[in-house]
Design a protein around this motif. Structure first.
Motif, PDB file in Angstrom:
ATOM      1  N   ASP A 124      50.816 -36.608 -19.497  1.00  0.00           N
ATOM      2  CA  ASP A 124      51.095 -35.606 -18.117  1.00  0.00           C
ATOM      3  C   ASP A 124      49.240 -35.026 -17.365  1.00  0.00           C
ATOM      4  O   ASP A 124      50.207 -34.398 -16.563  1.00  0.00           O
ATOM      5  N   ASP A 125      48.895 -35.392 -17.867  1.00  0.00           N
ATOM      6  CA  ASP A 125      47.064 -35.465 -17.111  1.00  0.00           C
ATOM      7  C   ASP A 125      46.245 -35.806 -17.439  1.00  0.00           C
ATOM      8  O   ASP A 125      45.621 -35.753 -18.626  1.00  0.00           O
ATOM      9  N   PRO A 126      46.279 -37.001 -17.064  1.00  0.00           N
ATOM     10  CA  PRO A 126      45.073 -38.601 -17.997  1.00  0.00           C
ATOM     11  C   PRO A 126      44.376 -38.031 -18.002  1.00  0.00           C
ATOM     12  O   PRO A 126      43.276 -38.730 -18.274  1.00  0.00           O
ATOM     13  N   MET A 127      43.512 -36.981 -16.357  1.00  0.00           N
ATOM     14  CA  MET A 127      41.933 -36.007 -17.016  1.00  0.00           C
ATOM     15  C   MET A 127      41.462 -35.721 -17.940  1.00  0.00           C
ATOM     16  O   MET A 127      40.483 -35.598 -17.863  1.00  0.00           O
ATOM     17  N   ARG A 128      42.575 -35.742 -18.788  1.00  0.00           N
ATOM     18  CA  ARG A 128      41.866 -35.434 -20.536  1.00  0.00           C
ATOM     19  C   ARG A 128      40.564 -35.954 -20.877  1.00  0.00           C
ATOM     20  O   ARG A 128      40.250 -36.244 -21.608  1.00  0.00           O
ATOM     21  N   LEU A 129      41.057 -37.648 -20.456  1.00  0.00           N
ATOM     22  CA  LEU A 129      40.621 -38.314 -21.063  1.00  0.00           C
ATOM     23  C   LEU A 129      39.722 -39.200 -20.059  1.00  0.00           C
ATOM     24  O   LEU A 129      39.211 -40.391 -20.077  1.00  0.00           O
TER      25      LEU A 129
END
Length: 226
Positions: A124-129
């Motif tokens: 849902d939010d790849p920028m988390r990783l």
């Protein structure tokens, strides 16, 4: 939202349309237990206050969260579904303790939660990783591949009957029916786990759930597309 005839004081469910909380709503509908519903759409960046409502029950800002009449809070969709099946044994929504199917029921409930559902925190939010925006699409594609692979592994190892756990519908059927609608959606699920496809379509068509699906997770055009 209140449904059915009360058999215990009203529960409060934090949920959102099209979320994993809909599986909990489906279980409550089949049980016939009234509940109060508080929508907390945690992914709506244009309305942060909506998602923040669930903070009263879950500091992770995630739905579902179920508040019991005692004030106790249950989180994690699999745990809530198992708890409901145990609290309402007359609904027969899970193999009972001692039933030879119980171990496999718990195995697959945990598998859907840990191996599949948990991946959506990344997806849902790849920028988390992936702090590099260019890596986002690759991470999403590989996560989709992993989700499909997990469905394939489940399909190859489960031996369904009329329903996933045999001849009786269980909360596992509800759980898979909802989670398999998340991206990469049903077409890929059907291809990965064809032996589960007709069973999950049967959950979609369950007569007691038609009003719920229409209100909380409608089958709109293209809903099953990859």
């Amino acid at each position: 939202m209140e449904l059915g005839t009360s058999r215990m004081p009203t529960l409060t469910l934090y949920g959102a349309p099209g979320s994993g909380a809909v599986a909990v709503e489906a279980a409550l509908t089949l049980i016939g237990q009234p509940y109060s519903l508080i929508d907390a759409v945690t992914w709506d960046e244009d309305d942060r206050t909506s998602g923040d409502r669930v903070l009263a029950a879950n500091p992770l800002r995630q739905v579902p969260a179920l508040v019991l009449p005692t004030g106790e809070v249950l989180t994690e969709s699999a745990a809530i579904l198992i708890w409901l099946a145990e609290q309402y044994p007359d609904a027969r929504l899970a193999p009972a303790p001692g039933d030879p199917r119980r171990g496999q029921f718990l195995r697959w409930m945990s598998f859907v939660s840990a191996a599949i559902y948990s991946l959506y925190w990344v997806k849902d939010d790849p920028m988390r990783l992936a702090p590099d925006p260019a890596a986002g699409p690759v991470l999403v594609a590989r996560t989709d591949d992993r989700i499909a692979e997990c469905w394939r592994m489940m399909g190859e190892q489960i031996t369904p009957g009329a329903w996933l756990m045999g001849e009786a519908l269980s909360v596992l059927d509800l759980y898979v029916a909802v989670v398999s609608r998340f991206r990469p959606r049903r077409q890929r699920f059907y291809a990965a786990a064809p032996n589960m496809a007709d069973i999950i379509r049967r959950v979609d068509a369950h007569p007691q759930l038609q009003t719920l699906w229409a209100e909380r997770y409608p089958f709109e055009p293209g809903w099953d597309a990859v």
